[in-house]
Design an enzyme around this catalytic site. Structure first.
Site, mmCIF file in Angstrom:
data_model
loop_
_atom_site.group_PDB
_atom_site.id
_atom_site.type_symbol
_atom_site.label_atom_id
_atom_site.label_comp_id
_atom_site.label_asym_id
_atom_site.label_seq_id
_atom_site.Cartn_x
_atom_site.Cartn_y
_atom_site.Cartn_z
ATOM 1 N N GLU A 1 50.364 15.411 -4.265
ATOM 2 C CA GLU A 1 51.336 16.459 -4.603
ATOM 3 C C GLU A 1 52.605 16.351 -3.775
ATOM 4 O OE1 GLU A 1 49.574 20.339 -4.227
ATOM 5 O OE2 GLU A 1 48.297 20.067 -5.974
ATOM 6 N N GLU B 1 43.838 17.692 -10.711
ATOM 7 C CA GLU B 1 43.345 18.786 -9.865
ATOM 8 C C GLU B 1 43.683 20.123 -10.502
ATOM 9 O OE1 GLU B 1 44.213 18.604 -5.497
ATOM 10 O OE2 GLU B 1 44.653 20.732 -5.744
HETATM 11 C C1 IDC Z 1 43.276 23.112 0.170
HETATM 12 C C2 IDC Z 1 41.810 23.318 0.525
HETATM 13 C C3 IDC Z 1 41.712 24.052 1.833
HETATM 14 C C4 IDC Z 1 42.494 23.304 2.885
HETATM 15 C C5 IDC Z 1 43.935 23.115 2.424
HETATM 16 C C6 IDC Z 1 44.786 22.315 3.419
HETATM 17 O O1 IDC Z 1 41.179 23.989 -0.531
HETATM 18 O O2 IDC Z 1 40.349 24.182 2.212
HETATM 19 O O3 IDC Z 1 42.488 24.039 4.096
HETATM 20 O O4 IDC Z 1 43.947 22.428 1.195
HETATM 21 O O5 IDC Z 1 44.281 21.077 3.629
HETATM 22 C C7 IDC Z 1 46.426 21.892 -3.625
HETATM 23 C C8 IDC Z 1 46.100 20.711 -2.819
HETATM 24 C C9 IDC Z 1 44.762 20.846 -2.134
HETATM 25 C C10 IDC Z 1 44.542 22.268 -1.670
HETATM 26 C C11 IDC Z 1 44.494 23.168 -2.878
HETATM 27 C C12 IDC Z 1 44.208 24.637 -2.570
HETATM 28 O O6 IDC Z 1 46.152 19.510 -3.551
HETATM 29 O O7 IDC Z 1 44.716 19.956 -1.053
HETATM 30 O O8 IDC Z 1 43.318 22.316 -0.977
HETATM 31 N N1 IDC Z 1 45.728 23.038 -3.623
HETATM 32 O O9 IDC Z 1 45.212 25.160 -1.762
HETATM 33 N N2 IDC Z 1 47.458 22.041 -4.449
HETATM 34 C C13 IDC Z 1 47.444 23.283 -4.942
HETATM 35 C C14 IDC Z 1 46.345 23.940 -4.438
#
Ligand code: IDC
Length: 344
Positions: free
Chosen positions: A180, A267
């Protein structure tokens, strides 16, 4: 009311409560059961992109539907034989995404050499297991706080060079080269990054399907549609979280598809974009309907027991396979049911 009648009623209520409790305990403790998978899985061989969708060798449209791991450095335990078998046999998944954070704690670019070696070995293990259980697999270079992929471009090049060499001959692998992009990263930067990574992979796997992230946390597929990368077998990532991203993002997606862009939802979550908060089933259903209509492939975030809504396993469940329905979180149950229901 006569005493006898009252007794009768309370007995009936008692019986009804018992039956209800029995049903509840049966469904809660239910084993996950075999899914009716047809051969829409990795036995179809290497995939390629035709028009806006993935296709098999015969030119049949293929839709991949499955789950993503959480960060491999943090939740490596779900990459195991029994779990992958269950994902295919019971969840009806035909793809698993291996999410490897590049920054953050113990990310590929922030951890030490030992960690890097372990991550690569884990990816190889995941690819082999996916292959064993007839699933496709996405190797995900999971940029997040490192919002511009150019920041770690050198490391990415070396990683994909080595990984594609190690994975040579595994036709079930797809590469996602930047999860992303964010922080104002422009499409032209992403495009230039992609142009430097794609040939490195293609040296070892000339027809590999490569998925490129898009600006603003992989939402602006319109930017890619206006100026696509002129390379075969390239797809573009769109990510959504149903409680945050609604009609407007679905419109962006359908417009891009109608303009000829092959979109892959690598995702999504059915909660909000923090990966937490309330679930929005109405919006989630709308997303699934739209993605199915356009044969868009989709992968759910995330296979872990972290205490957050998007985690598919309950936080008090330590199992890494052999899940019962009661081991799944609300997101997990919804995704499990949805994946099984929509098997083609
Ligand atoms: C989130 C995980 C969380 C972690 C965070 C930071 O769910 O546990 O602490 O990342 O590392 C994304 C991202 C994905 C995110 C997810 C939810 O690709 O890494 O995971 N998210 O926030 N994009 C939109 C949402």
């Amino acid at each position: 009311m006569k005493a006898g009648k009252g007794k009768k009623i309370s007995r009936r209520i008692f019986a009804a409560v018992c039956t209800f409790a029995l049903i509840l305990s049966m469904t809660a403790g239910q084993q996950l059961v075999q899914a009716k998978t047809k051969l829409q899985d990795a036995r179809l061989g290497a995939l390629h992109v035709e028009g806006t969708t993935l296709c098999d060798k015969k030119g049949n449209t293929v839709q991949l539907r499955g789950v993503s791991t959480h960060g491999l450095s943090w939740y490596p335990q779900y990459v195991n034989d029994k779990c992958f078998k269950e994902l295919h046999d019971k969840w009806g998944a035909n793809v698993v995404r291996l999410a490897m954070y590049t920054a953050e704690y113990n990310g590929y670019c922030t951890g030490d050499a030992k960690n890097r070696k372990e991550l690569k070995a884990l990816i190889k293990k995941g690819v082999k297991l996916a292959d064993k259980y007839h699933m496709y697999v996405i190797v995900d270079w999971h940029i997040l706080s490192d919002g511009n992929p150019k920041q770690n471009q050198k490391a990415a090049k070396a990683f994909f060079k080595d990984m594609s060499k190690q994975l040579k001959g595994y036709y079930n692998v797809l590469y996602e080269i930047c999860n992303e992009p964010n922080g104002g990263t422009a499409w032209k930067d992403i495009k230039s990054y992609a142009k430097s990574i794609i040939p490195v992979i293609r040296e070892n796997d000339k027809d590999a399907v490569i998925i490129v992230g898009t600006p603003v946390w992989s939402q602006e597929v319109d930017k890619a549609a206006a100026d696509p990368i002129k390379e075969k077998n390239t797809m573009y990532a769109l990510h959504f979280y149903a409680a945050t991203h609604k009609d407007w993002l679905r419109d962006t997606m359908t417009k891009a598809i109608k303009a000829g862009l092959p979109v892959f939802v690598t995702e999504y979550g059915i909660c909000d974009s923090s990966g937490n908060g309330a679930i929005d089933k109405t919006e989630a259903n709308k997303w699934i309907k739209t993605m199915n209509k356009y044969h868009v492939s989709y992968v759910a975030w995330n296979l872990s027991n972290k205490g957050e809504t998007s985690a598919m396993i309950r936080s008090d469940c330590q199992k890494t396979s052999g899940f019962k329905r009661s081991d799944l979180s609300d997101s997990g149950k919804w995704i499990y049911d949805m994946l099984r229901k929509n098997i083609k």
